[in-house]
Each structure stands twice: as C-alpha cells, then as structure tokens.
Design a protein around this motif. Structure first.
Motif, PDB file in Angstrom:
ATOM      1  N   GLY A  17       0.760  -1.111   0.009  1.00 50.70           N
ATOM      2  CA  GLY A  17      -0.014  -0.144  -0.212  1.00 50.70           C
ATOM      3  C   GLY A  17       0.992   1.272   0.028  1.00 50.70           C
ATOM      4  N   VAL A  18       1.925   1.085   0.781  1.00 52.72           N
ATOM      5  CA  VAL A  18       2.787   2.421   0.818  1.00 52.72           C
ATOM      6  C   VAL A  18       3.525   2.373  -0.391  1.00 52.72           C
ATOM      7  N   LEU A  19       4.125   1.468  -1.065  1.00 52.95           N
ATOM      8  CA  LEU A  19       4.522   1.334  -2.387  1.00 52.95           C
ATOM      9  C   LEU A  19       3.952   2.332  -3.425  1.00 52.95           C
ATOM     10  N   LEU A  20       2.605   1.638  -3.314  1.00 57.16           N
ATOM     11  CA  LEU A  20       1.716   2.068  -4.426  1.00 57.16           C
ATOM     12  C   LEU A  20       1.398   3.763  -4.414  1.00 57.16           C
ATOM     13  N   GLU A  21       1.289   4.169  -3.269  1.00 54.61           N
ATOM     14  CA  GLU A  21       1.117   5.774  -2.949  1.00 54.61           C
ATOM     15  C   GLU A  21       2.620   6.345  -3.252  1.00 54.61           C
ATOM     16  N   CYS A  22       3.661   5.776  -2.983  1.00 51.06           N
ATOM     17  CA  CYS A  22       5.240   6.383  -3.487  1.00 51.06           C
ATOM     18  C   CYS A  22       5.240   6.448  -4.900  1.00 51.06           C
ATOM     19  N   LEU A  23       4.660   5.403  -5.757  1.00 53.86           N
ATOM     20  CA  LEU A  23       4.811   5.360  -7.005  1.00 53.86           C
ATOM     21  C   LEU A  23       4.001   6.377  -7.771  1.00 53.86           C
ATOM     22  N   ASN A  24       2.899   6.804  -7.199  1.00 51.49           N
ATOM     23  CA  ASN A  24       1.914   7.815  -7.806  1.00 51.49           C
ATOM     24  C   ASN A  24       2.261   9.324  -7.633  1.00 51.49           C
ATOM     25  N   HIS A  25       3.147   9.300  -6.378  1.00 53.38           N
ATOM     26  CA  HIS A  25       3.245  10.827  -5.914  1.00 53.38           C
ATOM     27  C   HIS A  25       4.410  11.534  -6.560  1.00 53.38           C
ATOM     28  N   PRO A  26       4.148  12.683  -7.046  1.00 53.51           N
ATOM     29  CA  PRO A  26       5.126  13.467  -7.495  1.00 53.51           C
ATOM     30  C   PRO A  26       6.283  13.897  -6.972  1.00 53.51           C
ATOM     31  N   ASP A  27       6.332  13.793  -5.616  1.00 52.51           N
ATOM     32  CA  ASP A  27       7.615  14.525  -4.884  1.00 52.51           C
ATOM     33  C   ASP A  27       8.455  13.068  -4.514  1.00 52.51           C
ATOM     34  N   VAL A  28       8.020  11.747  -4.782  1.00 52.75           N
ATOM     35  CA  VAL A  28       8.739  10.649  -4.669  1.00 52.75           C
ATOM     36  C   VAL A  28       9.587  10.507  -5.698  1.00 52.75           C
ATOM     37  N   GLU A  29      10.682  10.545  -5.714  1.00 55.64           N
ATOM     38  CA  GLU A  29      11.607  10.730  -7.170  1.00 55.64           C
ATOM     39  C   GLU A  29      12.195   9.388  -7.520  1.00 55.64           C
ATOM     40  N   GLN A  30      12.758   8.442  -6.303  1.00 55.06           N
ATOM     41  CA  GLN A  30      13.490   7.406  -6.380  1.00 55.06           C
ATOM     42  C   GLN A  30      12.710   6.488  -5.450  1.00 55.06           C
ATOM     43  N   ILE A  31      12.507   5.238  -5.935  1.00 55.68           N
ATOM     44  CA  ILE A  31      12.321   4.082  -4.790  1.00 55.68           C
ATOM     45  C   ILE A  31      13.191   2.896  -4.733  1.00 55.68           C
ATOM     46  N   LEU A  32      13.595   2.359  -3.837  1.00 56.41           N
ATOM     47  CA  LEU A  32      14.265   1.139  -3.606  1.00 56.41           C
ATOM     48  C   LEU A  32      13.704   0.081  -2.797  1.00 56.41           C
ATOM     49  N   VAL A  33      13.258  -0.870  -3.158  1.00 56.22           N
ATOM     50  CA  VAL A  33      12.673  -1.907  -2.320  1.00 56.22           C
ATOM     51  C   VAL A  33      13.344  -3.111  -2.318  1.00 56.22           C
ATOM     52  N   ILE A  34      13.590  -3.481  -0.947  1.00 57.90           N
ATOM     53  CA  ILE A  34      14.342  -4.562  -0.655  1.00 57.90           C
ATOM     54  C   ILE A  34      13.747  -5.852  -0.411  1.00 57.90           C
TER      55      ILE A  34
END
Length: 219
Positions: A17-34
């Motif tokens: 759920g958190v990942l989906l919000e980050c993918l859609n949010h303009p302020d989140v530039e990069q995401i690293l999932v482990i």
C-alpha cells in the motif's frame, strides 16, 4: 522536497500500500525496495533488490546510500510464536537494518510501522507490545528524524495483490468503524501519504496514531 525512499516489506499488505502511494506521488523521485522474493512491480522510478537475509544487509550496503527516507513496513504477527522468536524477527532485524541505514544516511527520515497498543515503557504485560516499544525507542535513538506509525484497522488500496485474508473477510466493517470509532480506522492510502508528507514537512510528535495519520495525509 524530492524524496528518495527505501521501502521494506513491499510484498506485504502494508508495504504494498505504501509503495503504491510512492509510485503515484510526484514528490517521490526514487524508490528502492528490498525484497526476499520478486514483487512483480515495474516502474521507471522503482529499483528492486532481491536479498534473502534481511538480518544482514551488509552485502548490499553500497546500494543503500543516498536515500533520505525509509518506510520500514516489514513485520510479522506475534500469534503462534514465542516471545524470543518474535523479538528476534521484530527487534533484532529492524534495529540491525536501522543501525546500517543511520550510518549511511544520518539525515534520513525513518518511518516505522508498529501498531496500536505499542508499549513505549517496555514494561507492560503484553509481550508483543513491549518488543514493539523497544524497537520504536531504539529507532528514535538512532535517527534524529524518526516517526513511529501506529495504525489500527487499515483498508487496503484498490488493486492491491497482497491483502491478508483476515482483512478480506472483515473489510465490510471499515465504513462502520470509521464512522463510529475514527481513531481506530484508516486507509493504506492515508498511511502512505502520511509517510510521504512527514518526510517533507515533519510533525509535532514522533508517535503517529491513526488521527495523526489522517491529519498528515491531508497536509
């Protein structure tokens, strides 16, 4: 503020759920999932590391620098396991990861998902609450920007794949619960937005309950 976030637990309900919000949010530039197994999500700003041993992140240490946020959503239920095993998986794993991330990214904002009823005194009678409280307290010591998220009942985001069967069966309770007891019910969209907003804007306290999650999600 552009956010570069590490997310753990992205193959679980909260992390997804958190990942989906980050993918859609303009302020989140990069995401690293482990992840310990492939999450099956691809996106231009998403990078995935498959790493089996979450107790030891040193083999991937070089890939963890340069991030200004961590959304730590990895965790298990205490049902059916001993206190010692629960402490090992909850406290030891989280603190080991926190120590490494704090060393690499000292200004990082740490958002840790615990739960309603967590015992900050570490002295109560409920074992899981003591362990969670100890974990929270150590993360607050490690990071100057640390926020402990204590959601209650969480409504899954539409389209989520990783939803606990328990939540599927009682999802119908959400609108009633939100109306009757708003302090105990929020959505995973609100949790994700609250984490993103607390990185950018901070908050007046480090313990984030449901009412705070809802407030932060709107800010």
């Amino acid at each position: 503020m552009k956010i570069k976030a590490i997310i753990t637990g992205a193959t679980g309900m909260v992390g997804e759920g958190v990942l989906l919000e980050c993918l859609n949010h303009p302020d989140v530039e990069q995401i690293l999932v482990i992840n310990r197994k492939p999450g099956g999500v691809t996106h231009p700003k998403l990078k995935e590391i498959i790493h089996k041993d979450m107790f030891d992140l040193s083999p991937i240490e070089s890939q963890l620098a340069g991030y200004n946020a961590c959304f730590f959503c990895l965790g298990i239920s205490s049902v059916g396991i001993s206190e010692a095993d629960y402490k090992h998986i909850t406290y030891d794993l989280t603190v080991n990861a926190g120590q490494l991330l704090a060393k690499l990214n000292p200004d990082m904002t740490m958002c840790y998902v615990t739960g309603a009823g967590t015992d900050s005194t570490e002295k109560g009678r409920v074992a899981w609450a003591r362990v969670k409280g100890a974990t929270e307290n150590e993360l607050i010591r490690l990071f100057k920007n640390a926020y402990m998220f204590r959601p209650g009942f969480m409504k899954a985001t539409p389209g989520q794949k990783n939803v606990k069967s328990f939540y599927k069966y009682i999802a119908w309770l959400y609108p009633i619960g939100r109306l009757v007891y708003p302090a105990g019910f929020c959505t995973l969209q609100e949790v994700g937005l609250a984490m993103i907003n607390v990185v950018s804007k901070g908050y007046r306290q480090q313990i984030i309950d449901v009412k705070d999650i809802v407030e932060l999600a709107k800010s």
